[in-house]
Design an enzyme around this catalytic site. Sequence first.
Site, mmCIF file in Angstrom:
data_model
loop_
_atom_site.group_PDB
_atom_site.id
_atom_site.type_symbol
_atom_site.label_atom_id
_atom_site.label_comp_id
_atom_site.label_asym_id
_atom_site.label_seq_id
_atom_site.Cartn_x
_atom_site.Cartn_y
_atom_site.Cartn_z
ATOM 1 N N ARG A 69 40.284 5.089 -10.165
ATOM 2 C CA ARG A 69 39.589 6.061 -11.021
ATOM 3 C C ARG A 69 38.659 6.922 -10.179
ATOM 4 N NH1 ARG A 69 34.505 4.464 -10.786
ATOM 5 N NH2 ARG A 69 33.961 2.252 -10.836
ATOM 6 N N GLY A 71 34.760 8.523 -9.438
ATOM 7 C CA GLY A 71 33.413 7.968 -9.458
ATOM 8 C C GLY A 71 33.184 6.896 -8.406
ATOM 9 N N GLN A 72 31.976 6.356 -8.435
ATOM 10 C CA GLN A 72 31.563 5.342 -7.479
ATOM 11 C C GLN A 72 31.637 3.958 -8.135
ATOM 12 O OE1 GLN A 72 30.553 5.830 -4.164
ATOM 13 N NE2 GLN A 72 31.078 8.001 -4.283
ATOM 14 N N VAL A 73 30.715 3.085 -7.780
ATOM 15 C CA VAL A 73 30.770 1.707 -8.241
ATOM 16 C C VAL A 73 30.051 1.538 -9.580
ATOM 17 C CG1 VAL A 73 28.669 1.009 -6.997
ATOM 18 C CG2 VAL A 73 30.414 -0.709 -7.546
ATOM 19 N N THR A 74 30.607 0.679 -10.432
ATOM 20 C CA THR A 74 29.927 0.309 -11.665
ATOM 21 C C THR A 74 30.187 -1.158 -11.962
ATOM 22 O OG1 THR A 74 29.422 1.013 -13.927
ATOM 23 C CG2 THR A 74 31.759 0.878 -13.325
ATOM 24 N N ALA A 151 32.289 3.162 -20.566
ATOM 25 C CA ALA A 151 31.733 1.835 -20.801
ATOM 26 C C ALA A 151 30.324 1.979 -21.363
ATOM 27 C CB ALA A 151 31.698 1.030 -19.495
ATOM 28 N N CYS A 167 26.960 3.952 -10.144
ATOM 29 C CA CYS A 167 27.626 5.253 -10.047
ATOM 30 C C CYS A 167 27.177 6.040 -8.813
ATOM 31 C CB CYS A 167 27.424 6.064 -11.322
ATOM 32 S SG CYS A 167 28.002 5.215 -12.807
#
Length: 219
Positions: A69, A71-74, A151, A167
């Site tokens: 996906r 974006g960064q980390v979540t 989310a 993010c």
Amino acid sequence: MARIEVHCLGRRSYEPVWHAMRELTDTRDDRTADQLWLVEHDPVFTQGQAGKPEHLLMPGDIPVVQTDRGGQVTYHGPGQLVLYPLLDVRRARIGVRDLVSALENAVIALLSEHGVAARARPDAPGVYVGEAKIASLGLRIRRGASFHGIALNVDGNLSPFDRINPCGYAGMAMTRLADLVDACPSVEAAGLRLAECLGHELGRELVFPETTTALRPAS
């Protein structure tokens, strides 16, 4: 009015759901129904395609999954509602920015019903209450179809967000609906209402198949 199927998956591990989303996207044809998947995940950190390792501060015992996906980390975990819009955006003529806005606006509408004023930000996708983030968003478009999604923190434990730069933003404050209202809905109830809000944003009628074939039953 065009329809969207709604599938309530309950609590699931992240990777089987991700792989099922990919399979649906890769095998779509003109007859494949658009779907919304509602799910809670077991604890997991997910890293976007361009995710930078420095944003993973101390994952510890929570697994990290590299995904496809944006974006960064979540973080995903119990008490957090995840809505995955599996839509043929080419067929529906929905632009990516329009889908992002529809997802954000659906969350904002849901929160407004509970007396919570929320907003989107042009510089950082997602939904915010004041300066704190309550919903994270990351999408992928492939073969003219969308997967991954949004989310919403309902009543889950937020402490795992302290182990990352959410993010990609160091010090990003996170919040949840349970801390903002006296009577917090269940994740299931919030999910069904969010699906209705998104259906309204997209001008779609929701249908609820009697049996969910999106994934095999949870073991």
